[in-house]
Design an enzyme around this catalytic site. Structure first.
Site, PDB file in Angstrom:
ATOM      1  N   SER A 263       0.872  -1.186   0.000  1.00  0.00           N
ATOM      2  CA  SER A 263       0.000   0.000   0.000  1.00  0.00           C
ATOM      3  C   SER A 263       0.897   1.220   0.000  1.00  0.00           C
ATOM      4  O   SER A 263       2.085   1.115   0.330  1.00  0.00           O
ATOM      5  CB  SER A 263      -0.848   0.030   1.271  1.00  0.00           C
ATOM      6  N   ASP A 264       0.366   2.382  -0.347  1.00  0.00           N
ATOM      7  CA  ASP A 264       1.142   3.590  -0.078  1.00  0.00           C
ATOM      8  C   ASP A 264       0.952   3.913   1.404  1.00  0.00           C
ATOM      9  O   ASP A 264       0.120   3.311   2.094  1.00  0.00           O
ATOM     10  CB  ASP A 264       0.730   4.748  -0.995  1.00  0.00           C
ATOM     11  N   TRP A 265       1.719   4.870   1.869  1.00  0.00           N
ATOM     12  CA  TRP A 265       1.760   5.222   3.293  1.00  0.00           C
ATOM     13  C   TRP A 265       0.335   5.452   3.840  1.00  0.00           C
ATOM     14  O   TRP A 265      -0.317   6.407   3.454  1.00  0.00           O
ATOM     15  CB  TRP A 265       2.617   6.482   3.445  1.00  0.00           C
TER      16      TRP A 265
END
Ligand code: BGC
Length: 743
Positions: A263-265
């Site tokens: 996932s992104d942050w």
């Protein structure tokens, strides 16, 4: 390890342990005093056990530091599974190369590959295993701050760079000491936030998604990219991090991606903010169902997946599938045999940047500079300076600025950078030169929040007046003024959307004050995006766009303005006339009411009343220190059949007095389709060096693959009919020929 050993390892791991492999934390959890669970960790909702079992860590570097963390971790980790270290190495590690958009402007994929390989080597020495790069989001809206991280507005160009960068980072073997695994991001279409506002929703048709936005991710996958990252945005109202159709069906199914999806942050938890998940548990459910393997920086997975398994909402196989992918990557990286991989204190901590890295950075920067305008002012002859025939004033805040790195250059020592002032001295330009800062980069009142520090104007009005007066005085005494102006580096990058994409006001005041006393101005323009530069474009005699050029910026600028190296860049993203045009891109569609020379004074035409339709400078455009002449196109045949190819050729001649590189560009237009087709699309380019008077014949193959698009029935096909091919200097070339495609 053999695959069956990995299977055995997986079967011995507890469910908790497996789930924690799917957790990624940042360095604060592994700092020297993190033996006790401190405040921030408590807030974060995880305990020491989870930290000791988390599968990967991000943005922690330094061979010594990484080895210490790995040693401590391995002592505590139940199955001694090494931690994987990931970081954002997007345009270099210690040596900073031109930002990715500038690399796109080189139109030189071998160069990008070399840059990626050197970046990988430096970062691997510092203990990194995976880079969150390449970023291949298609970008057409200069308001968005992250356009600097992409290689631009064109699908084909982005595909070429995606492949080159992955090959450069990963080399022949991701397990070697010199390489990094690459993580392509941000899947998908993160570059199209509505109104250019960061993190905003994305709306686009599936056809546009497939034809324009997805191909570069696919090119990275086909090049063997080991990881992919989901984006923050929604696509057609579904957050990508929970969008199974995109991640499972398209990324894994159609594109054949077998690697680790991260996932992104915090993008898993953010599905709650989007209103797509009830709570973190629901978000974890949606992400795991979508096949997201690693949760970057939230406790969604680590604190909820077990419950979801126990409640029977998801099967343990779903967890196993993800963990196996993570273990396989660790194994490919060779971490089970050597958990430090390329980490090497001696090389990592050496005082100097290796000379060959500097040379590459210097060459790459000059190749990325785009000469937008020049009425003969550049290059400046060193001779005339030395003989005292000319005096030059170098004016502007960027003359003395050390930090010419893009915002994602976190791990550098800015002191390694060469400023323009230093480069002038170091390259022997000491005579008849005066220097003045003239202004700050930001105007009074500007405030740009940063990742590590915030930026603002720290001079008083009085100090600014003094600076400006000194600059004007020096400009008056000079024959020629070189002004180094532009955006602040923190005004682009993540979280840096701008509605007004102009040069900060304080610098424009300086420019206009200098212009009052000296009209011979060459502007060196620093920016993380195409800017609205109408004012300086009207007045300056030359403009050289240098983007954020990195470590060797000063030297490369001096090389180019004094003609030692001709500027080699062509725009990978259109320079809009004004922000009112964005998003703007060359491969647009005809409307039913096209603007032509004959109808420009008619009302009901597709146009603006107050600005032109065309950008200030189009995609593919860039001058250099010579001129090139193109012959007409010759085609090997006017008929292309499915299983064959035809050849298009032009002869290109350097008709000037200096050797320089030309980027020969081929565009194709499908005249009539089952759906409306773009007015042209880049399908090939070649960068060639031509000596004065030299002619080279450049040929391109045209085959039916190049003609494919998503048709009326959503099939990816080439349709028979008439096509035009254009070969020339930029996306507006009228040098054309026609052929027919017969199935
Ligand atoms: C960015 C990613 C980056 C990640 C880790 C996020 O904010 O969107 O591009 O890789 O942080 O630093």
């Amino acid at each position: 390890m053999e695959e069956r050993d990995l299977q055995k390892l997986l079967s011995e791991m507890s469910l908790d342990e497996k789930i924690d492999q799917m957790l990624q934390l940042n360095g604060q959890f592994y700092s020297e005093d993190s033996e006790v669970v401190t405040g921030p960790m408590k807030q974060f909702g995880i305990n020491e056990k989870q930290i000791n079992q988390a599968g990967s860590v991000l943005n922690v570097t330094g061979a010594r530091n990484v080895k210490r963390i790995q040693d401590n971790y391995m002592k505590k980790n139940p199955h001694k599974i090494p931690l994987m270290f990931m970081a954002d190495i997007i345009n270099g590690y210690r040596t900073i190369f031109p930002m990715p958009l500038a690399q796109g402007c080189t139109f030189d994929t071998d160069l990008a590959k070399e840059i990626a390989a050197v970046s990988a080597r430096e970062a691997a020495r510092a203990g990194i295993h995976v880079t969150f790069s390449p970023m291949v989001d298609l970008v057409r809206d200069a308001r968005w701050g992250r356009v600097m991280e992409s290689t631009g507005e064109d699908t084909y160009l982005n595909c070429c760079f995606a492949q080159a960068m992955v090959e450069g980072y990963q080399g022949e073997d991701v397990g070697s000491k010199d390489t990094l695994a690459a993580c392509v991001k941000h899947f998908a279409a993160y570059g199209l936030p509505t109104a250019g506002r960061e993190y905003n929703n994305v709306e686009l048709s599936e056809r546009t998604l497939r034809d324009n936005y997805l191909p570069a991710y696919e090119a990275a996958v086909k090049a063997g990219c080991e990881m992919a990252m989901t984006s923050f945005n929604t696509i057609n109202l579904i957050p990508v991090t929970g969008h199974s159709y995109l991640t499972r069906d398209i990324l894994r199914g159609e594109m054949g991606f077998e690697g680790v999806l991260i996932s992104d942050w915090a993008s898993i938890a953010e599905m709650v903010n989007h209103g797509y998940a009830h709570d973190k548990k629901d978000a974890a459910y949606k992400a795991i169902v979508a096949g997201v393997d690693i949760d970057m920086m939230t406790d969604c997975y680590t604190n909820n997946l077990k419950k979801l398994v126990e409640e029977g909402q998801i099967s343990e196989e779903l967890i196993d599938e993800a963990v196996m992918r993570i273990l396989k990557l660790k194994n490919k990286l060779g971490l089970f045999e050597n958990p430090y991989k390329g980490a090497d204190e001696i090389e990592d901590e050496r005082a100097e940047i290796p000379e060959e890295h500097r040379k590459l950075a210097r060459r790459a920067a000059a190749e990325s500079f785009v000469l937008l305008k020049n009425d003969g002012l550049l290059p400046i002859s060193k001779d005339s300076l030395e003989k005292g025939h000319r005096k030059i004033a170098f004016i502007g805040p960027y003359i003395f600025e050390k930090n010419m790195n893009s915002t994602w250059s976190f791990f550098v020592n800015t002191e390694d950078n060469v400023t323009i002032e230093e480069a002038l001295k170091a390259n022997g330009y000491n005579h008849n030169i005066s220097l003045a800062k003239g202004s700050t980069i930001l105007s009074p009142g500007d405030y740009v929040p940063g990742f590590a520090y915030n930026s603002y104007c720290d001079a008083t009005e009085d100090e600014l007046n003094q600076m400006r007066l000194e600059a004007v005085r020096k400009a008056k005494e000079a024959d020629l003024v070189v002004m180094a102006l532009g955006e602040h580096r923190e005004q682009s990058g993540e979280g840096a959307s701008r509605a007004d994409i102009t040069i900060p006001k304080v610098q424009m005041e300086l420019f206009n004050a200098v212009y009052e006393v000296n009209k011979n101005i060459a502007v060196i323009l620093f920016s993380g995006r195409p800017l609205d530069i109408r004012d300086i474009n009207d007045k300056a005699r030359a403009i050289l766009e240098v983007w954020m050029p990195g470590t060797e910026g000063g030297n490369a600028i001096v090389d180019v303005i004094f003609g030692h190296t001709p500027p080699g860049g062509r725009l990978a993203m259109s320079f809009p006339y004004s922000v009112g045009q964005v998003p703007i891109f060359y491969n647009e569609f005809n409307t039913g009411r096209r603007l032509t020379q004959d109808n420009e004074r008619t009302r009901c035409i597709s146009k603006y009343l107050d600005i032109p339709n065309t950008p200030l400078y189009p995609f593919g455009y860039g001058l250099t220190y010579t001129d090139f002449q193109y012959s007409n196109i010759t085609l090997s045949s006017n008929v292309l059949k499915s299983d064959t190819a035809i050849e298009a050729r032009v002869a290109v001649t350097n008709i000037g007095n200096l050797a320089a590189k030309e980027v020969v560009q081929m565009y194709i237009q499908d005249l009539v389709g089952s759906v409306v087709r773009p007015i042209r699309e880049l399908k090939g380019f070649k960068k060639i060096l031509l000596q004065p008077g030299e002619t080279q014949v450049v040929s391109f193959e045209i085959n039916c693959e190049m003609l494919k698009f998503t048709d009326i029935n959503m099939n990816f096909v080439a349709e028979h009919g008439q096509f035009k091919v254009y070969i020339g200097q930029d996306s507006t070339t009228e040098n054309e020929a026609e052929f027919e495609f017969i199935k």
